[in-house]
Every structure is written in structure tokens, then in C-alpha cells.
Design a protein around this motif. Sequence first.
Motif, PDB file in Angstrom:
ATOM      1  N   ILE A  81       0.964  -1.236  -0.045  1.00  0.00           N
ATOM      2  CA  ILE A  81      -0.165   0.040  -0.048  1.00  0.00           C
ATOM      3  C   ILE A  81       0.742   1.278  -0.155  1.00  0.00           C
ATOM      4  O   ILE A  81       1.921   1.091   0.276  1.00  0.00           O
ATOM      5  CB  ILE A  81      -1.032  -0.004   1.251  1.00  0.00           C
ATOM      6  N   TYR A 108      -3.176   1.644  -3.916  1.00  0.00           N
ATOM      7  CA  TYR A 108      -4.092   0.869  -3.626  1.00  0.00           C
ATOM      8  C   TYR A 108      -4.470  -0.333  -4.516  1.00  0.00           C
ATOM      9  O   TYR A 108      -5.626  -0.046  -5.079  1.00  0.00           O
ATOM     10  CB  TYR A 108      -5.412   1.153  -2.824  1.00  0.00           C
ATOM     11  N   THR A 124      -4.053  -5.915  -3.466  1.00  0.00           N
ATOM     12  CA  THR A 124      -4.284  -5.493  -1.839  1.00  0.00           C
ATOM     13  C   THR A 124      -5.414  -5.424  -1.438  1.00  0.00           C
ATOM     14  O   THR A 124      -6.047  -5.709  -0.561  1.00  0.00           O
ATOM     15  CB  THR A 124      -3.701  -4.047  -1.769  1.00  0.00           C
ATOM     16  N   HIS A 125      -6.678  -4.974  -2.338  1.00  0.00           N
ATOM     17  CA  HIS A 125      -8.038  -4.883  -1.982  1.00  0.00           C
ATOM     18  C   HIS A 125      -8.554  -6.441  -1.629  1.00  0.00           C
ATOM     19  O   HIS A 125      -9.208  -6.637  -0.688  1.00  0.00           O
ATOM     20  CB  HIS A 125      -8.823  -4.201  -3.197  1.00  0.00           C
ATOM     21  N   VAL A 183      -7.003  -7.369   1.820  1.00  0.00           N
ATOM     22  CA  VAL A 183      -7.597  -6.958   2.916  1.00  0.00           C
ATOM     23  C   VAL A 183      -9.061  -7.159   3.149  1.00  0.00           C
ATOM     24  O   VAL A 183      -9.781  -7.332   4.126  1.00  0.00           O
ATOM     25  CB  VAL A 183      -7.522  -5.550   2.943  1.00  0.00           C
ATOM     26  N   SER A 184      -9.857  -7.560   2.007  1.00  0.00           N
ATOM     27  CA  SER A 184     -11.085  -7.981   1.971  1.00  0.00           C
ATOM     28  C   SER A 184     -11.462  -9.413   2.674  1.00  0.00           C
ATOM     29  O   SER A 184     -12.534  -9.348   3.367  1.00  0.00           O
ATOM     30  CB  SER A 184     -11.844  -7.942   0.537  1.00  0.00           C
ATOM     31  N   VAL A 236      -6.389  -5.842   9.536  1.00  0.00           N
ATOM     32  CA  VAL A 236      -5.318  -5.377   8.721  1.00  0.00           C
ATOM     33  C   VAL A 236      -4.506  -4.510   9.782  1.00  0.00           C
ATOM     34  O   VAL A 236      -4.671  -3.664  10.480  1.00  0.00           O
ATOM     35  CB  VAL A 236      -5.874  -4.328   7.585  1.00  0.00           C
ATOM     36  N   GLY A 277      -3.871   5.661  -0.825  1.00  0.00           N
ATOM     37  CA  GLY A 277      -4.170   4.374  -0.601  1.00  0.00           C
ATOM     38  C   GLY A 277      -4.786   4.421   0.697  1.00  0.00           C
ATOM     39  O   GLY A 277      -5.654   3.486   0.864  1.00  0.00           O
ATOM     40  N   ILE A 279      -8.571   2.339   0.934  1.00  0.00           N
ATOM     41  CA  ILE A 279      -8.715   1.301   2.010  1.00  0.00           C
ATOM     42  C   ILE A 279     -10.000   1.766   2.935  1.00  0.00           C
ATOM     43  O   ILE A 279     -10.624   0.835   3.318  1.00  0.00           O
ATOM     44  CB  ILE A 279      -7.494   0.795   2.655  1.00  0.00           C
ATOM     45  N   ARG A 280      -9.763   2.738   3.368  1.00  0.00           N
ATOM     46  CA  ARG A 280     -11.104   3.126   4.474  1.00  0.00           C
ATOM     47  C   ARG A 280     -12.294   3.223   3.810  1.00  0.00           C
ATOM     48  O   ARG A 280     -13.251   2.682   4.312  1.00  0.00           O
ATOM     49  CB  ARG A 280     -10.607   4.522   4.764  1.00  0.00           C
ATOM     50  N   LEU A 336     -13.495  -0.588   2.420  1.00  0.00           N
ATOM     51  CA  LEU A 336     -13.679  -1.580   3.795  1.00  0.00           C
ATOM     52  C   LEU A 336     -14.753  -0.877   4.799  1.00  0.00           C
ATOM     53  O   LEU A 336     -15.189  -1.656   5.706  1.00  0.00           O
ATOM     54  CB  LEU A 336     -12.701  -1.978   4.630  1.00  0.00           C
ATOM     55  N   LEU A 359      -8.744  -1.783  10.752  1.00  0.00           N
ATOM     56  CA  LEU A 359      -7.387  -1.402  10.235  1.00  0.00           C
ATOM     57  C   LEU A 359      -6.639  -0.827  11.338  1.00  0.00           C
ATOM     58  O   LEU A 359      -7.250  -0.067  12.123  1.00  0.00           O
ATOM     59  CB  LEU A 359      -7.507  -0.907   9.248  1.00  0.00           C
TER      60      LEU A 359
END
Length: 353
Positions: free
Chosen positions: A40, A52, A56-57, A60-61, A66, A88, A92-93, A96, A272
Motif C-alpha cells: 500500500i 491501493y 491489496t484490496h 484485505v477484503s 489489517v 491508498g 482502503i478506508r 472496507l 485496520l
Amino acid sequence: MNIAVLAGDGIGPEIIAQAVRLLDVLKAEGFDIELEYGLIGGSAVDATGEPYPEMTHQLVSRADAVLLGAVGGPQYDVLPRPQRPERGLLAIRKALNLFANLRPAILYPELAKASSLKPDVVAGLDIMIVRELTGDIYFGKPRGIEMRDGQRVGVNTMVYNEAEIQRIAHVAFRTAQKRNRRLCSVDKMNVLECTQLWRDVVEETGKAYPDVKLSHMLVDNAAMQLVRDPKQFDVIVTGNMFGDILSDEASMLTGSIGMLPSASLDSHNKGLYEPIHGSAPDIAGKNVANPLATILSVAMMMRYTFNQEDVAQHIEEAVKKVLVQGLRTSDIASQGMHVLGTREMGDAVLSAF
């Protein structure tokens, strides 16, 4: 416990390495922990061109939690805005739905002299800031830089809907119920209609929590009060931009931004976890970064995502033991203290754990 590990940039890999050592100890003690690693921020840009990337998605999914180090560096400032490492974090925020950011500001007694304020002002400080993380001016549209009447104009939009305010208010009230039952909501309702709605909805939501004393404060006053009398606060709830600023201000009351962890949670407590400091590229690779905030982020992970309160407290007690022993990294050191490097501080925490 399926944990995605994103070391990121700058000092990120160094501090994450110490947290991973702690997770390895827990795994050796019988906890079913599985770690998967991804990219990331700047490291992802270097490898894929995106801060991102899709891989990576996907990682983390499917993870339960994380663990993230830090992102950014001056070499990326020249990139187009969509490619910058900080994008990134925003991505991610949003992806998710990590809407609730919990940032404790706790002053350990041993670090009272490290604070920029007088010890008697900050001694015993214990604040929790609950920051809304997926709305506000950081995500509102329209946004951008455009031409109007022959000159450039920058536009960002502060926007919240009722449901967004309600859900973060519920998190804040429940957090206050577990502490001293005092909640201060911070806004700028005297100028911004968006935050008038914020105050109205928080008031309405508070009717379901009669055991919590609710107060309100304008953000400029809150910034002043955090310096003047920080111990008046227990839990603070506020929007994304105000929370970004106030939580960093609160962190410096504790003596070092390197001491404070954070948790960003969705509605099911998938989270996270990251230290709130930045990537500090000027000290990267020098074995001087403070890993304690990252280690304390693991404690928050155990508490909020995995419901392992005993483990969380055990980690926090290990950090306290190290401080009582007079062991410090350079950012929190005072005269007479034993200064350690990043890895050596990790050794000390593991020895105390």
C-alpha cells in the motif's frame, strides 16, 4: 485470526517487523494466527503504479483485520494526486467501510516530562477521540481545481447525511458507556450548516443513552481547551477533518506521536490498526523509530476485532513495564534514560510480555 500486514513506506517496515514478532509469539502460544502480506502507499506505487492495487484490496477484503505501518514520502509529492500514497489510505478506508476511527491519547506517568505541557496539566491524561472516517470534506463532491473567470479555483465539499452521523454517534456513546460516561461532540455549527445537522443528530441519538452526559463544543474552542485543560475530556466525537486535526494535537500532549495507536472499524468490528504517526522518511532504515504505537495497535486489534481483552491488557502491561524500567527510544528519552533502537525496544517488550 487472518491478519493482512501492510508495512507501507518509510519506517513502516521497521515498526511493523516488531509488531509481527509479537504476533509470532502469540502464535507460538497457541493462537490461530495467519499473516498475509501486501502493498500500500508508495511501495505499491513503485510496484504497480497504484497506491491501493486490486491485489491489496482482495487481500484485505478476506482478512479479519489489517495491520498497517505508514505511507508516504517526499519522492511521491510530484505524482498526480490519484497516485499519491495517501490516496491508498483513503481508498482502503472507503473500500472496507471503516467509518469509526478510535484514537486514544494516554499519558503514561513515566512520560509526563516528555509532554510539552506542564506535568500537572497532563498527568493522568486519558482521552478517547472517536473520529468519523469515511465522509466529510475528504470525500465530498464536487471537488477539484477548475478555471473560473480566468483563474484557478479549488473546490472541496463538506457533506454528511443523517445516517452517517447516527452511526458514528452510536459508536461514541457506547465507547463513553465503557469509560467515564462523558461525551463531548465537536462541531462548527455557528458557521457550517453541515455541522448544525451534526449537532442536531448527535442530540437526537443521545436520547437513547441517558447514562452518558453529552456536551457540545465548537472546534476552535476544543483545540484551545485541549491545551488549556485536556483532562476535562473523556470521549470526543467529531467529523473527519476536525478529528484529523484534534487527534494529532491530543497526541502531542502525551509526549510523542510515536506512542499512540489507532483502530478504524466497520460496523462488525473488522478493523485496520495503525500507529498515528507518519512514515518519517528522514529516519527510515536507521533503527531509531519508536515501535510502541504499532505494538499497542496490536493490543487494540486483540481488543476490538478478536475480543481478546486479556491479551490486549497483557500487551499494554508489557509496554508499561518497559517504560517503568527507564527504557526509551530517542523520541521519548529524557536525561538518565536508557535509549534503545527500534529492534532493541521490540526485544524489551517481548521480554516483558
